[in-house]
Design a protein around this motif. Structure first.
Motif, PDB file in Angstrom:
ATOM      1  N   VAL A  32      -9.189 -15.644  -0.085  1.00  8.79           N
ATOM      2  CA  VAL A  32      -8.042 -14.727   0.019  1.00  8.79           C
ATOM      3  C   VAL A  32      -8.370 -13.400  -0.655  1.00  8.79           C
ATOM      4  CG1 VAL A  32      -5.654 -14.356  -0.698  1.00  8.79           C
ATOM      5  CG2 VAL A  32      -6.345 -16.569   0.232  1.00  8.79           C
ATOM      6  N   GLY A  33      -9.004 -13.461  -1.842  1.00 10.13           N
ATOM      7  CA  GLY A  33      -9.405 -12.231  -2.506  1.00 10.13           C
ATOM      8  C   GLY A  33     -10.388 -11.421  -1.686  1.00 10.13           C
ATOM      9  N   ALA A  34     -11.342 -12.110  -1.035  1.00 14.29           N
ATOM     10  CA  ALA A  34     -12.305 -11.407  -0.187  1.00 14.29           C
ATOM     11  C   ALA A  34     -11.617 -10.756   1.011  1.00 14.29           C
ATOM     12  CB  ALA A  34     -13.381 -12.386   0.291  1.00 14.29           C
ATOM     13  N   ILE A  35     -10.620 -11.431   1.577  1.00 16.21           N
ATOM     14  CA  ILE A  35      -9.861 -10.840   2.692  1.00 16.21           C
ATOM     15  C   ILE A  35      -9.134  -9.585   2.236  1.00 16.21           C
ATOM     16  CG2 ILE A  35      -7.891 -11.225   4.232  1.00 16.21           C
ATOM     17  CD1 ILE A  35      -8.739 -14.172   4.367  1.00 16.21           C
ATOM     18  N   ALA A  36      -8.507  -9.647   1.064  1.00 18.14           N
ATOM     19  CA  ALA A  36      -7.786  -8.477   0.554  1.00 18.14           C
ATOM     20  C   ALA A  36      -8.727  -7.301   0.311  1.00 18.14           C
ATOM     21  CB  ALA A  36      -7.057  -8.860  -0.740  1.00 18.14           C
ATOM     22  N   ILE A  37      -9.891  -7.584  -0.291  1.00 17.74           N
ATOM     23  CA  ILE A  37     -10.862  -6.508  -0.550  1.00 17.74           C
ATOM     24  C   ILE A  37     -11.375  -5.922   0.757  1.00 17.74           C
ATOM     25  CG2 ILE A  37     -13.133  -6.030  -1.507  1.00 17.74           C
ATOM     26  CD1 ILE A  37     -12.542  -8.117  -3.662  1.00 17.74           C
ATOM     27  N   LEU A  38     -11.624  -6.786   1.757  1.00 19.20           N
ATOM     28  CA  LEU A  38     -12.092  -6.301   3.058  1.00 19.20           C
ATOM     29  C   LEU A  38     -11.064  -5.379   3.702  1.00 19.20           C
ATOM     30  CD1 LEU A  38     -14.066  -6.353   5.459  1.00 19.20           C
ATOM     31  CD2 LEU A  38     -12.919  -8.430   6.239  1.00 19.20           C
ATOM     32  N   LEU A  39      -9.792  -5.776   3.688  1.00 18.07           N
ATOM     33  CA  LEU A  39      -8.755  -4.947   4.296  1.00 18.07           C
ATOM     34  C   LEU A  39      -8.591  -3.623   3.555  1.00 18.07           C
ATOM     35  CD1 LEU A  39      -6.060  -7.672   5.103  1.00 18.07           C
ATOM     36  CD2 LEU A  39      -7.622  -6.527   6.690  1.00 18.07           C
ATOM     37  N   ILE A  40      -8.672  -3.666   2.225  1.00 16.16           N
ATOM     38  CA  ILE A  40      -8.570  -2.430   1.449  1.00 16.16           C
ATOM     39  C   ILE A  40      -9.743  -1.512   1.758  1.00 16.16           C
ATOM     40  CG2 ILE A  40      -8.642  -1.491  -0.897  1.00 16.16           C
ATOM     41  CD1 ILE A  40      -7.117  -3.995  -1.806  1.00 16.16           C
ATOM     42  N   ASN A  41     -10.944  -2.075   1.835  1.00 14.24           N
ATOM     43  CA  ASN A  41     -12.125  -1.265   2.122  1.00 14.24           C
ATOM     44  C   ASN A  41     -12.056  -0.643   3.514  1.00 14.24           C
ATOM     45  OD1 ASN A  41     -14.990  -0.442   1.536  1.00 14.24           O
ATOM     46  ND2 ASN A  41     -15.385  -1.739   3.298  1.00 14.24           N
ATOM     47  N   VAL A  42     -11.616  -1.418   4.504  1.00  8.51           N
ATOM     48  CA  VAL A  42     -11.493  -0.879   5.863  1.00  8.51           C
ATOM     49  C   VAL A  42     -10.426   0.210   5.912  1.00  8.51           C
ATOM     50  CG1 VAL A  42     -10.837  -1.448   8.231  1.00  8.51           C
ATOM     51  CG2 VAL A  42     -12.356  -2.963   6.965  1.00  8.51           C
ATOM     52  N   SER A  43      -9.308  -0.006   5.241  1.00 12.08           N
ATOM     53  CA  SER A  43      -8.238   0.997   5.221  1.00 12.08           C
ATOM     54  C   SER A  43      -8.711   2.278   4.554  1.00 12.08           C
ATOM     55  CB  SER A  43      -7.013   0.447   4.494  1.00 12.08           C
ATOM     56  OG  SER A  43      -6.549  -0.726   5.121  1.00 12.08           O
ATOM     57  N   TRP A  44      -9.447   2.149   3.445  1.00  6.66           N
ATOM     58  CA  TRP A  44      -9.926   3.337   2.749  1.00  6.66           C
ATOM     59  C   TRP A  44     -10.978   4.079   3.577  1.00  6.66           C
ATOM     60  CZ3 TRP A  44      -8.504   6.369  -1.027  1.00  6.66           C
ATOM     61  CH2 TRP A  44      -9.433   7.249  -1.600  1.00  6.66           C
ATOM     62  N   SER A  45     -11.854   3.338   4.236  1.00  5.27           N
ATOM     63  CA  SER A  45     -12.893   3.981   5.046  1.00  5.27           C
ATOM     64  C   SER A  45     -12.311   4.716   6.248  1.00  5.27           C
ATOM     65  CB  SER A  45     -13.906   2.931   5.526  1.00  5.27           C
ATOM     66  OG  SER A  45     -14.514   2.274   4.438  1.00  5.27           O
ATOM     67  N   ASN A  46     -11.174   4.244   6.763  1.00 10.22           N
ATOM     68  CA  ASN A  46     -10.553   4.864   7.940  1.00 10.22           C
ATOM     69  C   ASN A  46      -9.287   5.629   7.581  1.00 10.22           C
ATOM     70  OD1 ASN A  46     -12.107   3.589  10.429  1.00 10.22           O
ATOM     71  ND2 ASN A  46     -11.792   1.946   8.935  1.00 10.22           N
ATOM     72  N   ARG A  47      -9.180   6.059   6.324  1.00 11.54           N
ATOM     73  CA  ARG A  47      -7.949   6.737   5.890  1.00 11.54           C
ATOM     74  C   ARG A  47      -7.725   8.048   6.634  1.00 11.54           C
ATOM     75  NH1 ARG A  47     -11.964   7.395   2.274  1.00 11.54           N
ATOM     76  NH2 ARG A  47     -12.389   9.473   1.412  1.00 11.54           N
TER      77      ARG A  47
END
Length: 576
Positions: free
Chosen positions: A538-553
């Protein structure tokens, strides 16, 4: 200004012009350096030949993985013929892994300098000879020596598996379809070892396992000489200092492999030699780093490895590999704790095998540039959901109750690795040979050493939680409790036909009751470990979503701005 200055300047300009002309003339007369040879063009092969190359690749991958899988899934049965305890027999895996974890890095340079075909034809010969020598193993000492050399001889076999699968695909499909198909074979060794071991051990005990390895080695030997690989241009890339750097790297990674393989069995703080091995690993790793930072032709580019992007990439692979220990270490050992052996796990291993093949084929169909994060998200969701389902096991749980959850984990594991490896390898390929070596170092560390770290952490967590649950259960099971007294009498009575000695029956019944309590504690401990793995997913999923959101901000901001402008224009049009 002196009257001689203009004349001096003119003379200097004439001299500079004369030097330029002389340099140009020397350049024209100098021999022209040959341009680097282009790689050979791809030539499609007939369908039957492509099938044979694919079979050779899968056979090599399975053979390489069986080196550790046959030992890990049959540790109890192997210890007996060698007259060793299970802890002593575990040294067979440590001896195998010591050279195996790092040798592939240096062999990449060997393959580049001497050619792929020569590399494959020579590399298989030591493996065949060492597999043959295993047939005369009768004690633990000889077995340890041969497993060490087997680990070194098996290091190039994984490269052979990749090369034979990539050989049949054109360049544009090597890093998606070819890579996915090659990784399928690497995932099959554990289920195949579990499926074939019971019948092999029944035939001729430990020697049958060694005969299987020898037979596969001879099959690969024939494939290599019958199906040649296309060799790219050779290049002289090995320098004397490479041997020093690799020697230090091998000591560092080998010592870490021993520490994380044997640390849980001897316990971390109880054996002094574990600490000394860890010190040696750190010191040799630091010396190798110092040497590589002060070289021009690096074996491994330390600066590139420690860059932000590569640290992120290595962290992703390491977390993923540690998540997979839920299946390779957790689920299988959970069933063994319940008293099940490979004969009762046949259906379980078939589920793992089918799910691994299906995930590789599915990943080959959907993997394209830009979809990596989506594939990783699906893989993490499947792994997390499977771990959560497993965390509700009981002492009555059998493999049939875990078919769905373990199939989800196996399918997710097959989805995660190909996109990550394709992205990392493509980035390294653009920068040249030193970066490919550095990428191989990262990949081997995260996949091989990461597997040991994950297994050690998982096993240590289970041991700790078992002690915790045992203490709680024991404190609540009082002899004055009527239910406890009745159950104790039932266990004591079960030995009435075995012995007439009342004291012996009481001792045996009490021991059986204590084992039942410990088994319950282990089930609760494995549930805690499965749930902890779920939380990590679950933590890895959250980090992945945050990273994708930040990269495509920026894209999101542009869409929001465009949407607000469209709304304003629509509002103005309605007002008018």
């Amino acid at each position: 200004m002196s009257p001689d200055e203009p004349a001096a300047r003119a003379d200097a300009a004439d001299a500079e012009e004369q030097r330029d002309q002389n340099a140009q003339a020397r350049a024209e007369l100098a021999p022209v350096a040959p341009a680097p040879a282009a790689p050979p063009a791809f030539v499609p092969k007939p369908p039957l030949i492509r099938l044979l190359y694919a079979i050779a690749s899968i056979t090599a991958a399975v053979m390489q993985g069986l080196g550790t899988s046959l030992i890990s899934v049959n540790l109890t049965q192997i210890a007996g013929p060698l007259e060793a305890t299970q802890t002593e027999a575990s040294w067979l895996m440590a001896a195998y892994l010591f050279p195996n974890v790092s040798l592939g890095i240096f062999l990449f340079k060997v393959r580049t300098q001497y050619g792929i075909r020569n590399f494959c034809e020579i590399a298989i010969i030591p493996y065949v000879l060492i597999s043959l020598a295993h047939l005369w193993v009768s004690d633990l000492g000889t077995g340890l020596a041969l497993r060490f050399f087997a680990g070194a001889a098996a290091a190039p076999i994984s490269s052979v598996a990749f090369l034979y699968m990539l050989e049949i695909f054109p360049p544009e499909k090597k890093l998606n379809i070819g890579l996915c198909m090659a990784l399928i074979g690497l995932a099959l060794s554990t289920p195949i070892a579990g499926l074939v071991s019971p019948s092999l051990l029944d035939i001729n005990d430990l020697r049958s396992l060694y005969l299987l390895e020898l037979g596969l080695a001879l099959v690969i030997f024939g494939f290599i000489y019958a199906l040649p690989l296309t060799s790219p241009p050779r290049a002289k890339v090995i320098v004397p200092l490479d041997f020093v750097s690799y020697g230090l790297l091998a000591i560092s990674m080998g010592c870490m492999a021993i520490v994380f393989t044997m640390g849980r069995l001897y316990w971390w703080l109880e054996a002094d030699w574990l600490g000394w091995l860890l010190v040696i690993a750190i010191m040799s790793g630091c010396l190798m780093t110092v040497i590589e930072l002060n070289r021009k032709s690096n074996l491994i580019d330390i600066r590139w490895i420690t860059s932000r992007e590569i640290v992120h990439f290595a962290g992703v692979l390491l977390v993923f590999r540690m998540l997979l220990t839920e299946q390779s270490t957790g689920a299988i050992n959970f069933f063994r704790q319940l008293g099940l052996f490979n004969e009762q796990l046949t259906g379980f291993y078939w589920i793992l095998l089918v799910a691994s093949v299906a995930s590789g084929l599915f990943c080959a169909m959907v993997m394209k540039p830009g979809r990596e994060w989506a594939i990783h998200l699906v893989a993490l969701v499947l792994i997390g959901a499977g771990c959560f389902m497993d965390s509700h096991a009981t002492v009555l749980t059998r493999p049939e109750q875990m078919y769905i959850s373990q199939a989800m984990i196996a399918f997710g594991s097959g989805l995660f690795l190909p996109p990550a490896m394709a992205v990392g390898f493509a980035a390294a390929l653009k920068k040249g040979l030193p970066y490919i070596m550095s990428f191989l170092a990262i990949f081997m560390f995260t996949q091989k050493v990461g597997a040991f770290i994950g297994s050690a952490l998982f096993g240590t967590f289970v041991t700790w939680r078992e002690q915790y649950h045992s203490a709680i259960l024991t404190s609540r099971l009082l002899p004055t409790d009527p239910l406890v007294a009745v159950r104790m009498q039932q266990y004591i009575a079960s030995y009435s036909k075995a012995t007439n000695d009342t004291a012996q029956r009481a001792l045996q019944g009490t021991t059986l009751f204590a084992k039942q309590v410990q088994q319950q504690a282990y089930v609760l401990a494995y549930n805690d470990a499965f749930y902890a793995t779920f939380l990590v997913a679950v933590g890895a999923i959250a980090i992945l979503l945050i990273n994708v959101s930040w990269s495509n901000r920026h894209r999101f901001i542009e869409r929001l701005a465009f949407g607000s402008k469209a709304a304003q224009s629509e509002q103005l049009s309605t007002q008018h």
